[in-house]
Motif scaffolding. Sequence first.
Motif, mmCIF file in Angstrom:
data_model
loop_
_atom_site.group_PDB
_atom_site.id
_atom_site.type_symbol
_atom_site.label_atom_id
_atom_site.label_comp_id
_atom_site.label_asym_id
_atom_site.label_seq_id
_atom_site.Cartn_x
_atom_site.Cartn_y
_atom_site.Cartn_z
ATOM 1 N N PRO A 1 0.741 -0.944 0.425
ATOM 2 C CA PRO A 1 0.234 0.427 -0.271
ATOM 3 C C PRO A 1 1.303 1.366 0.117
ATOM 4 N N THR A 2 2.258 1.399 0.545
ATOM 5 C CA THR A 2 2.820 2.400 0.544
ATOM 6 C C THR A 2 3.789 2.261 -0.603
ATOM 7 N N HIS A 3 3.829 1.348 -1.156
ATOM 8 C CA HIS A 3 4.569 0.975 -2.620
ATOM 9 C C HIS A 3 3.332 0.635 -3.963
ATOM 10 N N PRO A 4 2.798 1.939 -4.048
ATOM 11 C CA PRO A 4 2.217 1.795 -5.142
ATOM 12 C C PRO A 4 2.516 1.132 -6.609
ATOM 13 N N VAL A 5 3.323 1.375 -7.203
ATOM 14 C CA VAL A 5 4.733 1.264 -7.842
ATOM 15 C C VAL A 5 5.189 0.491 -7.659
ATOM 16 N N MET A 6 5.089 -0.913 -7.092
ATOM 17 C CA MET A 6 5.053 -2.446 -7.430
ATOM 18 C C MET A 6 4.882 -3.282 -8.102
ATOM 19 N N THR A 7 4.752 -4.114 -8.208
ATOM 20 C CA THR A 7 3.980 -5.127 -8.252
ATOM 21 C C THR A 7 4.407 -6.104 -8.213
ATOM 22 N N VAL A 8 3.155 -6.681 -7.251
ATOM 23 C CA VAL A 8 4.242 -8.264 -6.764
ATOM 24 C C VAL A 8 3.687 -9.752 -7.236
ATOM 25 N N VAL A 9 4.845 -11.027 -7.722
ATOM 26 C CA VAL A 9 3.782 -11.845 -7.876
ATOM 27 C C VAL A 9 4.323 -12.977 -7.049
ATOM 28 N N GLY A 10 3.454 -13.532 -6.083
ATOM 29 C CA GLY A 10 4.086 -14.565 -4.933
ATOM 30 C C GLY A 10 3.701 -16.281 -5.801
ATOM 31 N N ILE A 11 5.056 -16.758 -5.996
ATOM 32 C CA ILE A 11 4.124 -18.381 -6.090
ATOM 33 C C ILE A 11 4.822 -19.744 -5.170
ATOM 34 N N ASP A 12 3.707 -19.802 -4.833
ATOM 35 C CA ASP A 12 3.991 -20.974 -3.197
ATOM 36 C C ASP A 12 3.492 -22.102 -4.122
ATOM 37 N N ALA B 1 -1.036 -24.401 -2.305
ATOM 38 C CA ALA B 1 -2.459 -24.219 -2.257
ATOM 39 C C ALA B 1 -3.293 -23.513 -1.371
ATOM 40 N N VAL B 2 -3.231 -23.919 -0.344
ATOM 41 C CA VAL B 2 -3.611 -23.292 1.663
ATOM 42 C C VAL B 2 -3.557 -21.842 1.544
ATOM 43 N N ALA B 3 -2.462 -22.283 1.432
ATOM 44 C CA ALA B 3 -1.531 -20.725 2.078
ATOM 45 C C ALA B 3 -2.067 -19.873 0.535
ATOM 46 N N ILE B 4 -2.106 -20.570 -0.555
ATOM 47 C CA ILE B 4 -1.481 -19.218 -1.979
ATOM 48 C C ILE B 4 -3.681 -18.511 -1.441
ATOM 49 N N ALA B 5 -4.419 -19.810 -0.966
ATOM 50 C CA ALA B 5 -5.636 -19.674 -1.452
ATOM 51 C C ALA B 5 -5.928 -18.109 -0.300
ATOM 52 N N ARG B 6 -5.513 -18.927 1.126
ATOM 53 C CA ARG B 6 -5.242 -17.400 1.700
ATOM 54 C C ARG B 6 -4.874 -16.744 1.887
ATOM 55 N N GLY B 7 -4.040 -16.246 1.250
ATOM 56 C CA GLY B 7 -2.887 -15.145 0.364
ATOM 57 C C GLY B 7 -4.365 -14.306 -0.161
ATOM 58 N N ARG B 8 -5.026 -15.091 -1.194
ATOM 59 C CA ARG B 8 -5.881 -14.679 -2.156
ATOM 60 C C ARG B 8 -6.572 -14.181 -1.475
ATOM 61 N N GLU B 9 -7.574 -14.137 -0.285
ATOM 62 C CA GLU B 9 -8.364 -13.930 -0.357
ATOM 63 C C GLU B 9 -8.178 -12.533 1.032
ATOM 64 N N ALA B 10 -6.952 -12.839 1.451
ATOM 65 C CA ALA B 10 -6.867 -11.314 2.582
ATOM 66 C C ALA B 10 -5.980 -10.545 2.040
ATOM 67 N N SER B 11 -5.982 -10.539 0.414
ATOM 68 C CA SER B 11 -5.701 -9.751 -0.381
ATOM 69 C C SER B 11 -6.480 -9.496 -1.420
ATOM 70 N N ALA B 12 -7.477 -9.348 -1.288
ATOM 71 C CA ALA B 12 -8.717 -8.957 -2.079
ATOM 72 C C ALA B 12 -8.533 -7.703 -2.486
ATOM 73 N N GLY B 13 -7.563 -6.703 -1.906
ATOM 74 C CA GLY B 13 -8.363 -5.324 -2.479
ATOM 75 C C GLY B 13 -7.245 -4.600 -3.235
ATOM 76 N N LEU B 14 -6.060 -5.954 -2.914
ATOM 77 C CA LEU B 14 -3.934 -5.189 -3.243
ATOM 78 C C LEU B 14 -4.894 -5.607 -4.889
ATOM 79 N N ARG C 1 0.508 -17.240 -7.499
ATOM 80 C CA ARG C 1 -0.093 -18.360 -8.180
ATOM 81 C C ARG C 1 0.584 -19.747 -7.513
ATOM 82 N N VAL C 2 -0.623 -20.692 -7.834
ATOM 83 C CA VAL C 2 0.314 -22.008 -7.277
ATOM 84 C C VAL C 2 1.198 -22.624 -8.673
ATOM 85 N N ALA C 3 2.451 -22.954 -8.299
ATOM 86 C CA ALA C 3 3.361 -22.350 -8.346
ATOM 87 C C ALA C 3 4.789 -23.412 -8.146
ATOM 88 N N ASP C 4 5.329 -24.207 -8.868
ATOM 89 C CA ASP C 4 7.194 -25.202 -7.792
ATOM 90 C C ASP C 4 8.007 -23.963 -9.231
#
Length: 233
Positions: free
Chosen positions: A44-55, A58-71, A77-80
């Motif tokens: 939120p304080t670095h709006p020029v940056m975009t982040v792609v997180g992979i893990d 799948a449970v952690a990624i689903a949790r992350g997606r839900e918690a970050s819905a407004g960002l 992505r679920v990936a290796d």
Amino acid sequence: MIYERGNAAKQWILNELGRHFGSRTCRVLDLGCGDGAKWRGFLPTHPVMTVVGIDTDAVAIARGREASAGLKNLDFRVADAQKPVEGTFDVVVAMSAVEHVVDRPAFLKTVWDALSPGGVAFLNYDVGHFRSRDIKERVMVPVSRLLAVVGIQGSYMKKVDDATFREQAERQGFSVVAMRKHNLHPLKGFMRGAGDEALVEWFAYEESLNARFSPEQLDRVMWSTTFIVRKPS
Ligand SMILES: C[S@@+](CC[C@H](N)C(=O)[O-])C[C@H]1O[C@@H](n2cnc3c(N)ncnc32)[C@H](O)[C@@H]1O
């Protein structure tokens, strides 16, 4: 931002990202991101940056997606991380993650392919699991090593050797910009809840320790390591 738990080196990496890349458009790939909790305090304080997180979790990624819905600038992505990742990035980070990856050369190849020429990676790993006073970790290290004998991979057995990892990174083509030791052994979470000012003081102290002592000397008293590597332009 307030550092909350675990490895304070993650906060140091975020501070470095803010300092060096926070004022221009920058694409970041986070390998082994878990639920990406730390990005919710940072982006939120670095709006020029975009982040792609992979893990792979799948449970952690689903949790992350839900918690970050407004960002809008955080994507999961679920990936290796041992396999190619779509897209190119200015920065790759892995926080408390390298020690969980089995095939480090394959992981480094992913980092290499994902980075634009001149791009930088902050690759962090802990040895906390391997010398912790935490009872779960003390039990899990020998249990995981036994399981490995019958081919079952667990998180607690993949200790990263600094020299080997450096060699693997250089063999991939990276130049090592710096290697830094963090945190105080054996106080896991020792800066928990510390405010920004206290953290900045601590990081400056860490900086002076890293300038004065060798990684081998610091390794006896500090339990996390970050390699900063660059892909040549
Ligand atoms: C200790 S957690 C750290 C999570 C996160 N980076 C953080 O700092 O909160 C390590 C993460 O690495 C992930 N991981 C392990 N092997 C992986 C792989 N091959 N590819 C992607 N993620 C992996 C695990 O699922 C786990 O979420």
